[in-house]
Design a protein around this motif. Sequence first.
Motif, PDB file in Angstrom:
ATOM      1  N   HIS A  99       1.008  -1.219  -0.007  1.00 49.72           N
ATOM      2  CA  HIS A  99      -0.130  -0.111  -0.041  1.00 49.72           C
ATOM      3  C   HIS A  99       1.027   1.325  -0.118  1.00 49.72           C
ATOM      4  O   HIS A  99       0.478   2.233   0.372  1.00 49.72           O
ATOM      5  N   ALA A 100       2.181   1.231  -0.579  1.00 56.23           N
ATOM      6  CA  ALA A 100       2.890   2.349  -0.631  1.00 56.23           C
ATOM      7  C   ALA A 100       2.251   3.360  -1.184  1.00 56.23           C
ATOM      8  O   ALA A 100       1.695   3.461  -2.284  1.00 56.23           O
ATOM      9  N   GLY A 101       2.533   4.642  -0.425  1.00 53.82           N
ATOM     10  CA  GLY A 101       1.750   5.607  -1.035  1.00 53.82           C
ATOM     11  C   GLY A 101       0.393   6.139  -0.557  1.00 53.82           C
ATOM     12  O   GLY A 101       0.000   7.277  -0.780  1.00 53.82           O
ATOM     13  N   ASP A 102      -0.299   5.300   0.225  1.00 56.95           N
ATOM     14  CA  ASP A 102      -1.568   5.286   0.565  1.00 56.95           C
ATOM     15  C   ASP A 102      -1.554   6.160   1.894  1.00 56.95           C
ATOM     16  O   ASP A 102      -2.561   6.561   2.472  1.00 56.95           O
ATOM     17  N   GLU A 103      -0.344   5.797   2.628  1.00 61.43           N
ATOM     18  CA  GLU A 103      -0.307   6.244   4.103  1.00 61.43           C
ATOM     19  C   GLU A 103       0.912   6.980   4.359  1.00 61.43           C
ATOM     20  O   GLU A 103       1.935   6.736   3.618  1.00 61.43           O
TER      21      GLU A 103
ATOM     22  N   ASP B 179      11.280  13.216  32.582  1.00 59.01           N
ATOM     23  CA  ASP B 179      12.326  13.459  33.537  1.00 59.01           C
ATOM     24  C   ASP B 179      11.769  13.872  34.887  1.00 59.01           C
ATOM     25  O   ASP B 179      10.585  14.240  34.682  1.00 59.01           O
ATOM     26  N   GLU B 180      12.359  14.226  35.715  1.00 60.58           N
ATOM     27  CA  GLU B 180      11.975  14.673  37.016  1.00 60.58           C
ATOM     28  C   GLU B 180      11.383  16.047  37.077  1.00 60.58           C
ATOM     29  O   GLU B 180      11.144  16.478  38.195  1.00 60.58           O
ATOM     30  N   THR B 181      11.473  16.791  36.035  1.00 63.56           N
ATOM     31  CA  THR B 181      11.231  18.135  35.983  1.00 63.56           C
ATOM     32  C   THR B 181       9.465  18.418  35.942  1.00 63.56           C
ATOM     33  O   THR B 181       8.780  19.076  35.920  1.00 63.56           O
ATOM     34  N   GLY B 182       8.987  16.870  35.482  1.00 68.91           N
ATOM     35  CA  GLY B 182       7.358  16.794  35.537  1.00 68.91           C
ATOM     36  C   GLY B 182       6.912  17.024  34.176  1.00 68.91           C
ATOM     37  O   GLY B 182       5.785  17.026  34.321  1.00 68.91           O
ATOM     38  N   VAL B 183       7.845  17.037  33.079  1.00 76.26           N
ATOM     39  CA  VAL B 183       7.332  17.039  31.869  1.00 76.26           C
ATOM     40  C   VAL B 183       7.234  15.817  31.203  1.00 76.26           C
ATOM     41  O   VAL B 183       8.737  15.255  31.127  1.00 76.26           O
ATOM     42  N   ILE B 184       6.259  15.175  30.582  1.00 79.11           N
ATOM     43  CA  ILE B 184       6.476  14.020  29.861  1.00 79.11           C
ATOM     44  C   ILE B 184       6.183  14.433  28.351  1.00 79.11           C
ATOM     45  O   ILE B 184       5.120  15.105  28.017  1.00 79.11           O
ATOM     46  N   PHE B 185       7.043  14.106  27.368  1.00 83.66           N
ATOM     47  CA  PHE B 185       6.807  14.396  25.921  1.00 83.66           C
ATOM     48  C   PHE B 185       6.642  13.064  25.262  1.00 83.66           C
ATOM     49  O   PHE B 185       7.325  12.094  25.427  1.00 83.66           O
ATOM     50  N   VAL B 186       5.376  12.618  24.775  1.00 79.16           N
ATOM     51  CA  VAL B 186       4.985  11.610  23.873  1.00 79.16           C
ATOM     52  C   VAL B 186       4.880  12.012  22.533  1.00 79.16           C
ATOM     53  O   VAL B 186       4.309  12.812  22.196  1.00 79.16           O
ATOM     54  N   THR B 187       5.743  10.947  21.646  1.00 76.39           N
ATOM     55  CA  THR B 187       5.731  11.077  20.208  1.00 76.39           C
ATOM     56  C   THR B 187       5.116  10.178  19.585  1.00 76.39           C
ATOM     57  O   THR B 187       5.580   8.945  19.742  1.00 76.39           O
ATOM     58  N   LEU B 188       3.996  10.012  18.849  1.00 78.32           N
ATOM     59  CA  LEU B 188       3.376   9.128  17.932  1.00 78.32           C
ATOM     60  C   LEU B 188       4.582   9.030  16.543  1.00 78.32           C
ATOM     61  O   LEU B 188       4.283  10.071  15.857  1.00 78.32           O
ATOM     62  N   VAL B 189       5.172   7.826  16.587  1.00 84.64           N
ATOM     63  CA  VAL B 189       6.081   7.985  15.234  1.00 84.64           C
ATOM     64  C   VAL B 189       5.443   7.217  14.146  1.00 84.64           C
ATOM     65  O   VAL B 189       5.738   8.073  12.969  1.00 84.64           O
ATOM     66  N   GLU B 190       4.669   6.464  14.168  1.00 83.37           N
ATOM     67  CA  GLU B 190       4.038   5.811  13.201  1.00 83.37           C
ATOM     68  C   GLU B 190       2.811   4.924  13.753  1.00 83.37           C
ATOM     69  O   GLU B 190       3.052   4.345  14.711  1.00 83.37           O
ATOM     70  N   SER B 191       1.925   5.050  12.839  1.00 80.86           N
ATOM     71  CA  SER B 191       0.818   4.079  13.114  1.00 80.86           C
ATOM     72  C   SER B 191      -0.165   3.962  11.832  1.00 80.86           C
ATOM     73  O   SER B 191      -0.185   4.790  11.098  1.00 80.86           O
ATOM     74  N   TRP B 192      -0.284   2.714  11.889  1.00 80.59           N
ATOM     75  CA  TRP B 192      -0.743   1.959  10.525  1.00 80.59           C
ATOM     76  C   TRP B 192      -1.768   1.000  10.485  1.00 80.59           C
ATOM     77  O   TRP B 192      -1.206  -0.031  11.427  1.00 80.59           O
ATOM     78  N   ILE B 193      -2.901   0.856   9.996  1.00 85.50           N
ATOM     79  CA  ILE B 193      -3.510  -0.245   9.710  1.00 85.50           C
ATOM     80  C   ILE B 193      -3.800  -0.568   8.302  1.00 85.50           C
ATOM     81  O   ILE B 193      -4.273   0.437   7.605  1.00 85.50           O
ATOM     82  N   ARG B 194      -3.961  -1.925   7.717  1.00 84.82           N
ATOM     83  CA  ARG B 194      -4.241  -2.075   6.602  1.00 84.82           C
ATOM     84  C   ARG B 194      -5.607  -1.531   6.058  1.00 84.82           C
ATOM     85  O   ARG B 194      -6.644  -1.616   6.996  1.00 84.82           O
ATOM     86  N   PRO B 195      -5.844  -0.904   5.106  1.00 88.28           N
ATOM     87  CA  PRO B 195      -6.768  -0.137   4.800  1.00 88.28           C
ATOM     88  C   PRO B 195      -8.276  -0.701   4.957  1.00 88.28           C
ATOM     89  O   PRO B 195      -9.365  -0.183   5.308  1.00 88.28           O
ATOM     90  N   GLN B 196      -8.487  -2.175   4.486  1.00 87.05           N
ATOM     91  CA  GLN B 196      -9.514  -2.778   4.772  1.00 87.05           C
ATOM     92  C   GLN B 196     -10.107  -2.884   6.089  1.00 87.05           C
ATOM     93  O   GLN B 196     -11.377  -3.140   6.290  1.00 87.05           O
ATOM     94  N   TYR B 197      -9.141  -2.800   7.055  1.00 85.62           N
ATOM     95  CA  TYR B 197      -9.476  -2.873   8.482  1.00 85.62           C
ATOM     96  C   TYR B 197      -9.684  -1.619   9.223  1.00 85.62           C
ATOM     97  O   TYR B 197     -10.087  -1.648  10.324  1.00 85.62           O
TER      98      TYR B 197
END
Length: 216
Positions: free
Chosen positions: A46-50, A105-123
């Motif tokens: 599915h290259a190019g679709d996502e 870290d102990e400063t109380g800031v939490i950084f969350v990064t969504l790097v990649e998420s993919w599900i086959r198109p039919q699902y």
Amino acid sequence: MQLAPLMGTAFAEAGEAERFAIYTEPPEAPGRDEVLAALRSHLDAHAGDEPAVGEVLDSEDWEPGQAFEMDMDTDEVCGQVLFYRLILARDLDPVGYCAFEINADETGVIFVTLVESWIRPQYQPLGLQRGFVQLLANAVYAVLGDLDARLQVAGERSASFEVLLGLDQASTAGAALLQSVADTLKAWTVAADAAGREPLGITSVRVSVLPASSAG
């Protein structure tokens, strides 16, 4: 591979629920290479679709688990980086994945990064992203709980935490997923829920979704 701690299969639509599961990867999990190769094959079809490019499927540096130990007993700012890769399977065939990282870290800031998420198109119409939302929120809440406990042991009982959610790559689907995570965390941090989560002892938790241009 091992089943992730979801509450049954409630993340999937009725009628298909029993056919889907989400797995995590213990270190050196048997069959991991075959699973990642199968995902790569589906993604290439599915290259190019996502927007996902599959870099976390090929990278030897993407190792689920803790990269840095946290030490709350020193004067230095110490922290941890956690990498996650969730595998969605239908009848044991991998059909999607979600990779994210948590920096805290102990400063109380939490950084969350969504790097990649993919599900086959039919699902994708089955709402399976809810499983990723649940587990991503669980992971962040676990980090909050760990920081909370350490700070309270150190005598800090009035700390405020900030959770910042961002995208590694701009995408409409990714932004929607992160907004769902933010809404879930906001509800959980107000009060413990029926799933048995321990209430946090800190003063407050602020949860924000960063604009795509600020993430990464």
